[in-house]
Scaffold this motif. Structure first.
Motif, mmCIF file in Angstrom:
data_model
loop_
_atom_site.group_PDB
_atom_site.id
_atom_site.type_symbol
_atom_site.label_atom_id
_atom_site.label_comp_id
_atom_site.label_asym_id
_atom_site.label_seq_id
_atom_site.Cartn_x
_atom_site.Cartn_y
_atom_site.Cartn_z
ATOM 1 N N SER A 125 0.809 -1.125 0.116
ATOM 2 C CA SER A 125 -0.268 0.138 -0.213
ATOM 3 C C SER A 125 0.968 1.235 -0.012
ATOM 4 O O SER A 125 2.075 1.409 0.545
ATOM 5 C CB SER A 125 -0.490 -0.286 1.494
ATOM 6 O OG SER A 125 -1.717 -1.134 1.708
ATOM 7 N N THR A 126 -0.485 2.505 -0.820
ATOM 8 C CA THR A 126 0.799 3.703 -0.576
ATOM 9 C C THR A 126 0.217 4.538 -0.665
ATOM 10 O O THR A 126 -1.310 4.386 -0.934
ATOM 11 C CB THR A 126 1.748 4.061 -1.468
ATOM 12 O OG1 THR A 126 2.651 5.011 -1.528
ATOM 13 C CG2 THR A 126 1.541 2.963 -2.844
ATOM 14 N N ALA A 127 0.607 5.940 -0.997
ATOM 15 C CA ALA A 127 -0.599 6.636 -1.581
ATOM 16 C C ALA A 127 -1.049 6.315 -2.579
ATOM 17 O O ALA A 127 -0.742 6.343 -3.677
ATOM 18 C CB ALA A 127 0.714 8.439 -2.028
ATOM 19 N N MET A 128 -2.148 6.954 -2.912
ATOM 20 C CA MET A 128 -3.204 7.437 -4.138
ATOM 21 C C MET A 128 -3.165 8.287 -5.032
ATOM 22 O O MET A 128 -2.744 9.091 -5.211
ATOM 23 C CB MET A 128 -4.134 7.257 -3.950
ATOM 24 C CG MET A 128 -5.712 6.845 -5.122
ATOM 25 S SD MET A 128 -7.491 6.867 -3.900
ATOM 26 C CE MET A 128 -8.141 6.917 -5.239
ATOM 27 N N THR A 129 -1.759 8.174 -6.179
ATOM 28 C CA THR A 129 -2.227 8.246 -7.084
ATOM 29 C C THR A 129 -3.063 9.789 -7.363
ATOM 30 O O THR A 129 -2.433 11.289 -7.675
ATOM 31 C CB THR A 129 -1.823 7.454 -8.379
ATOM 32 O OG1 THR A 129 -0.733 6.872 -8.671
ATOM 33 C CG2 THR A 129 -1.431 8.708 -9.767
ATOM 34 N N SER A 130 -4.519 9.705 -7.342
ATOM 35 C CA SER A 130 -5.101 11.002 -7.965
ATOM 36 C C SER A 130 -5.580 11.947 -6.453
ATOM 37 O O SER A 130 -6.350 12.429 -6.741
ATOM 38 C CB SER A 130 -6.676 10.440 -8.423
ATOM 39 O OG SER A 130 -7.173 9.621 -8.175
ATOM 40 N N VAL A 131 -5.378 11.320 -5.519
ATOM 41 C CA VAL A 131 -5.302 12.389 -4.400
ATOM 42 C C VAL A 131 -3.952 12.477 -3.584
ATOM 43 O O VAL A 131 -3.872 13.791 -3.734
ATOM 44 C CB VAL A 131 -5.846 11.559 -3.468
ATOM 45 C CG1 VAL A 131 -6.102 11.998 -1.781
ATOM 46 C CG2 VAL A 131 -6.820 10.626 -3.414
#
Length: 431
Positions: free
Chosen positions: A201-207
């Motif tokens: 899991s990691t940061a969400m691209t569009s956010v």
């Protein structure tokens, strides 16, 4: 010069250098795909068709199985045509840090989940480069998938042909929902590769934030960030006028948790394409078979309900939250998705609901027991939270490309209309 076209030659030079240095290819024909040099809107990606005079030899694929990048396959013998995707660093709302990694990792997951489809419908990836600093350009070299766009033919198809396409879409969605995610994916949001090549899991691209322990946390974070962005918008000014901001803050604080209590399956997570539309499906007209699901730019790991909030326009319609401006037939369609379609369908309207298509879509989802609005208890509450999120940053008042094309009077009119709709939505929600 148009902002998309300003670096046109530099992108071509980048591709030629990359093919030479990475794959030992000295000559290539490079053609743009769906590229309008006069488009006033920034592209998220620049997509090219690469045609080589002869197939690259195995020696030119300079990575062994042990050293190959995670998420990639070896260059196929005999292939001379490929797709190259370059990220646009100027695209609004797309965060560079894990953008390429997320797309490649999701493609890997999607390929595993859809491995039963023959021929395969997920493009193989042959190489990629991160868009994160200090890189100036993210890229993916991937398989050129066969077929024509479903979107170009769908509306003109007879209902039986549409049913065949919708049945296949339902099969794909079912496989994505049923896939057992690796245990290394512990949260909601984006994904990337760790040092051992595992997908995590990691940061969400569009956010640009996340990951989140809870689906509810995703929406709370999005709402809080939207309010921060609204503070810096010249026209919205944080929605402080007329007491709207205090009402929004109260909704984020106590309304969001209340809405999510109704979502019985709130802990479920799945692969979400988030742009699962006929535009991103290819098919073979002679066999009526879907040949590819492409473009994983917005894909993520979220609750199954999220796919219905973001996808399926043109194939049964997205599931949207309450709005005072929607037509009565749109309200009736949402009710049908939640409670069941009437035995006698209403008539189709030219620019409105295509009831026969929506019913076929529902029937195919039911046939395969796909999780869908009628079986996701509480989805209407989540959709209302999403409606608030969309209303805080209305596209016509926040997108720089749109603002540049509109007069001050039009922008202010849009802003005021949106505030009126936002107030009615908060009234509906009891805030």
């Amino acid at each position: 010069m148009n902002q998309n076209h300003a670096n046109f030659q530099a992108r071509l030079d980048f591709i030629r250098n990359l093919l030479r240095e990475r794959f030992g290819v000295d000559e290539a024909k490079i053609d743009t795909i769906q590229y309008d040099p006069e488009s006033p809107f920034k592209y998220n990606n620049f997509v090219y068709r690469i045609t080589l005079p002869s197939p690259p030899s195995a020696a030119q694929d300079n990575s062994s199985h042990e050293t190959r990048q995670p998420g990639t396959a070896p260059l196929p013998q005999g292939a001379k045509e490929f797709i190259m995707r370059l990220t646009n660093p100027d695209a609004e709302g797309m965060h560079a840090h894990t953008r390429i990694e997320n797309e490649v990792a999701i493609i890997s997951l999607a390929a595993a989940s859809l491995s039963g489809f023959k021929p395969h419908v997920v493009p193989s990836v042959y190489g990629w480069g991160s868009a994160a600093p200090p890189s100036s350009q993210g890229w993916i070299l991937q398989e050129l998938m066969p077929g024509a766009s479903v979107s170009e033919a769908f509306n003109g198809m007879p209902l039986g042909a549409k049913q065949s396409i919708l049945a296949q879409i339902a099969e794909i969605l079912k496989a994505l929902q049923d896939f057992q995610l690796p245990s290394s994916i512990e949260q909601y949001g984006g994904v990337t590769f760790d040092g051992a090549g595992q997908i995590v899991s990691t940061a969400m691209t569009s956010v640009g934030s996340g990951p989140w322990l809870l689906y509810e946390d995703y929406f709370r974070d999005r709402l809080e960030r939207a309010l921060q962005q609204a503070d810096s918008n010249t026209y919205i000014k944080g929605w402080h006028a007329n007491g709207v901001r205090k009402r929004l803050e109260a909704f984020v604080e106590s309304g969001v948790p209340a809405q999510f209590k109704a979502l019985e399956s709130r802990d479920n997570k799945t692969i979400v394409h988030a742009d699962f539309t006929p535009d991103n499906l290819l098919y073979d007209a002679s066999t009526q078979r879907i040949t590819a699901l492409i473009d994983y730019d917005f894909a993520c790991i979220l609750h199954p309900s999220y796919e219905f909030l973001r996808s399926f326009s043109g194939a049964g319609g997205q599931f949207q939250g309450w709005s005072d401006i929607e037509s009565s037939e749109r309200t009736a369609l949402r009710d049908a998705k939640l409670q069941g379609f009437p035995s006698t369908l209403p008539e189709n309207t030219e620019d409105g609901v295509k009831w026969d298509v929506a019913k076929v879509w529902e029937d195919e989802l039911e046939r395969l027991d796909v999780q869908r609005p009628r079986t996701i208890n509480g989805i209407e509450k989540v959709a209302d939270v999403d409606a608030v999120l969309r209303s805080i940053l209305p596209w016509r008042v926040t997108n720089s490309d749109v603002l540049r094309l509109q007069s001050e009077a039009v922008i202010l009119k849009c802003r005021n209309e949106n505030e009126a709709q936002l107030v009615k939505l908060l009234d509906h929600l009891g805030f």
